[in-house]
Design a protein around this motif. Structure first.
Motif, PDB file in Angstrom:
ATOM      1  N   UNK A   1      38.571 -16.671 -28.398  1.00 16.48           N
ATOM      2  CA  UNK A   1      38.754 -17.482 -29.602  1.00 16.48           C
ATOM      3  C   UNK A   1      37.452 -18.181 -29.972  1.00 16.48           C
ATOM      4  N   UNK A   2      37.407 -18.733 -31.174  1.00 15.26           N
ATOM      5  CA  UNK A   2      36.210 -19.403 -31.681  1.00 15.26           C
ATOM      6  C   UNK A   2      35.877 -20.631 -30.838  1.00 15.26           C
ATOM      7  N   UNK A   3      34.580 -20.779 -30.531  1.00 17.22           N
ATOM      8  CA  UNK A   3      34.135 -21.904 -29.726  1.00 17.22           C
ATOM      9  C   UNK A   3      34.007 -23.170 -30.575  1.00 17.22           C
ATOM     10  N   UNK A   4      34.523 -24.297 -30.102  1.00 16.92           N
ATOM     11  CA  UNK A   4      34.392 -25.562 -30.842  1.00 16.92           C
ATOM     12  C   UNK A   4      33.005 -26.172 -30.665  1.00 16.92           C
ATOM     13  N   UNK A   5      32.698 -27.126 -31.522  1.00 17.45           N
ATOM     14  CA  UNK A   5      31.445 -27.860 -31.409  1.00 17.45           C
ATOM     15  C   UNK A   5      31.571 -28.938 -30.333  1.00 17.45           C
ATOM     16  N   UNK A   6      30.440 -29.499 -29.936  1.00 19.58           N
ATOM     17  CA  UNK A   6      30.466 -30.601 -28.974  1.00 19.58           C
ATOM     18  C   UNK A   6      31.228 -31.802 -29.544  1.00 19.58           C
ATOM     19  N   UNK A   7      31.144 -31.992 -30.851  1.00 17.85           N
ATOM     20  CA  UNK A   7      31.886 -33.078 -31.484  1.00 17.85           C
ATOM     21  C   UNK A   7      33.387 -32.868 -31.317  1.00 17.85           C
ATOM     22  N   UNK A   8      33.828 -31.650 -31.515  1.00 19.03           N
ATOM     23  CA  UNK A   8      35.250 -31.330 -31.346  1.00 19.03           C
ATOM     24  C   UNK A   8      35.682 -31.480 -29.893  1.00 19.03           C
ATOM     25  N   UNK A   9      34.802 -31.116 -28.968  1.00 16.34           N
ATOM     26  CA  UNK A   9      35.111 -31.297 -27.544  1.00 16.34           C
ATOM     27  C   UNK A   9      35.191 -32.782 -27.199  1.00 16.34           C
ATOM     28  N   UNK A  10      34.299 -33.568 -27.789  1.00 17.07           N
ATOM     29  CA  UNK A  10      34.344 -35.011 -27.582  1.00 17.07           C
ATOM     30  C   UNK A  10      35.624 -35.617 -28.121  1.00 17.07           C
ATOM     31  N   UNK A  11      36.082 -35.111 -29.261  1.00 15.98           N
ATOM     32  CA  UNK A  11      37.345 -35.580 -29.832  1.00 15.98           C
ATOM     33  C   UNK A  11      38.513 -35.237 -28.914  1.00 15.98           C
ATOM     34  N   UNK A  12      38.426 -34.081 -28.252  1.00 16.14           N
ATOM     35  CA  UNK A  12      39.485 -33.692 -27.318  1.00 16.14           C
ATOM     36  C   UNK A  12      39.525 -34.629 -26.121  1.00 16.14           C
ATOM     37  N   UNK A  13      38.359 -35.026 -25.623  1.00 13.68           N
ATOM     38  CA  UNK A  13      38.322 -35.977 -24.508  1.00 13.68           C
ATOM     39  C   UNK A  13      38.946 -37.306 -24.917  1.00 13.68           C
ATOM     40  N   UNK A  14      38.741 -37.690 -26.171  1.00  9.69           N
ATOM     41  CA  UNK A  14      39.377 -38.921 -26.661  1.00  9.69           C
ATOM     42  C   UNK A  14      40.891 -38.756 -26.712  1.00  9.69           C
ATOM     43  N   UNK A  15      41.342 -37.580 -27.121  1.00  6.30           N
ATOM     44  CA  UNK A  15      42.778 -37.327 -27.205  1.00  6.30           C
ATOM     45  C   UNK A  15      43.453 -37.482 -25.846  1.00  6.30           C
ATOM     46  N   UNK A  16      42.788 -36.988 -24.798  1.00  2.55           N
ATOM     47  CA  UNK A  16      43.372 -37.079 -23.454  1.00  2.55           C
ATOM     48  C   UNK A  16      42.893 -38.327 -22.707  1.00  2.55           C
ATOM     49  N   UNK A  17      42.234 -39.228 -23.447  1.00  2.00           N
ATOM     50  CA  UNK A  17      41.808 -40.528 -22.907  1.00  2.00           C
ATOM     51  C   UNK A  17      40.944 -40.373 -21.652  1.00  2.00           C
ATOM     52  N   UNK A  18      39.917 -39.535 -21.781  1.00  7.93           N
ATOM     53  CA  UNK A  18      38.977 -39.332 -20.678  1.00  7.93           C
ATOM     54  C   UNK A  18      37.589 -39.767 -21.137  1.00  7.93           C
ATOM     55  N   UNK A  19      37.118 -40.888 -20.606  1.00  8.51           N
ATOM     56  CA  UNK A  19      35.826 -41.438 -21.000  1.00  8.51           C
ATOM     57  C   UNK A  19      34.730 -40.888 -20.090  1.00  8.51           C
ATOM     58  N   UNK A  20      34.381 -39.637 -20.331  1.00 10.60           N
ATOM     59  CA  UNK A  20      33.354 -38.953 -19.551  1.00 10.60           C
ATOM     60  C   UNK A  20      32.456 -38.174 -20.490  1.00 10.60           C
ATOM     61  N   UNK A  21      31.246 -37.844 -20.009  1.00 12.29           N
ATOM     62  CA  UNK A  21      30.334 -37.010 -20.783  1.00 12.29           C
ATOM     63  C   UNK A  21      30.627 -35.538 -20.516  1.00 12.29           C
ATOM     64  N   UNK A  22      30.367 -34.719 -21.510  1.00 10.87           N
ATOM     65  CA  UNK A  22      30.659 -33.288 -21.392  1.00 10.87           C
ATOM     66  C   UNK A  22      29.859 -32.613 -20.289  1.00 10.87           C
ATOM     67  N   UNK A  23      28.675 -33.155 -19.980  1.00  8.67           N
ATOM     68  CA  UNK A  23      27.821 -32.499 -18.981  1.00  8.67           C
ATOM     69  C   UNK A  23      28.061 -32.987 -17.551  1.00  8.67           C
TER      70      UNK A  23
END
Length: 214
Positions: free
Chosen positions: A100-122
């Motif tokens: 499937x289409x890969x999301x942007x880092x912004x979209x991944x960051x929004x997903x972390x907010x959705x699951x209430x995970x305050x961490x960096x992607x890296x």
């Protein structure tokens, strides 16, 4: 969405007739070992039933290509796999397998907010706590945007307050995006609060289905 008729699997689960509706929140409750997880696994053919019939979208589930089925009906086990690499790597792995289409880092960051995970992607995913890993895996499943989410105790590693927050966010996401959410939970309190319908199972037998009045 799903219709089960005279379904049995070994001596673990027996269901005479059960309908699970589309675009609703359905919770499955029952004692440990009662067959709740088996029911989830039957719905996307991770487990094959011995007798009876299961229909998905009015089509016999055995006639659907299992790979295609699992792209539309995605299950998150109680102890999900976390792979070596970063949080970003783990969020993307399901999308890569399903092409499937890969999301942007912004979209991944929004997903972390959705699951209430305050961490960096890296950050290293393997160094997260059990509850944090559970939330990364939940985000990974949501990013795949399946028609149906099958979740087996998705908040079992979380404290009570965080559990409520995550389930509320998950339910809101499912309703806003017209998804079907089928969830095993140990908490009858959460089921009563968030479910549209509750399926009760005891000792491998489907007892009854209850509509929850809001």
């Amino acid at each position: 969405m799903f219709l089960l008729k005279e379904v049995s699997y070994k001596d673990i689960l027996t269901i005479k007739n059960l309908h699970i509706p589309k675009q609703k929140i359905t919770c499955i409750v029952g004692e440990s070992g009662s067959g709740k997880t088996t029911l989830l696994r039957l719905l996307n053919r991770l487990t094959s039933y011995d007798s009876g019939e299961i229909f998905y979208q009015n089509q016999l589930i055995k006639d659907i290509d299992p790979v295609e089925l699992r792209r539309n009906v995605v299950m998150l086990p109680q102890t999900p796999a976390i792979f070596s690499g970063t949080i970003k790597d783990n969020l993307l792995i399901g999308l890569k397998f399903s092409e499937k289409t890969m999301p942007t880092d912004q979209q991944l960051g929004d997903m972390l907010k959705l699951v209430h995970l305050k961490k960096d992607l890296d950050q290293d995913a393997e160094k997260l706590s059990g509850g944090e890993k559970q939330r990364v895996a939940l985000g990974r499943v949501i990013l795949m945007q399946p028609e149906v989410l099958l979740l087996d105790e998705p908040s079992s590693a979380l404290d009570e307050e965080t559990e409520h927050t995550i389930i509320e966010a998950l339910v809101n996401y499912s309703k806003e995006n017209k998804k079907t959410l089928i969830m095993v939970t140990h908490s009858t309190k959460l089921a009563s609060e968030f479910a549209d319908e509750i399926i009760k199972i005891k000792e491998g037998q489907f007892l009854r289905k209850e509509e929850v009045s809001k």
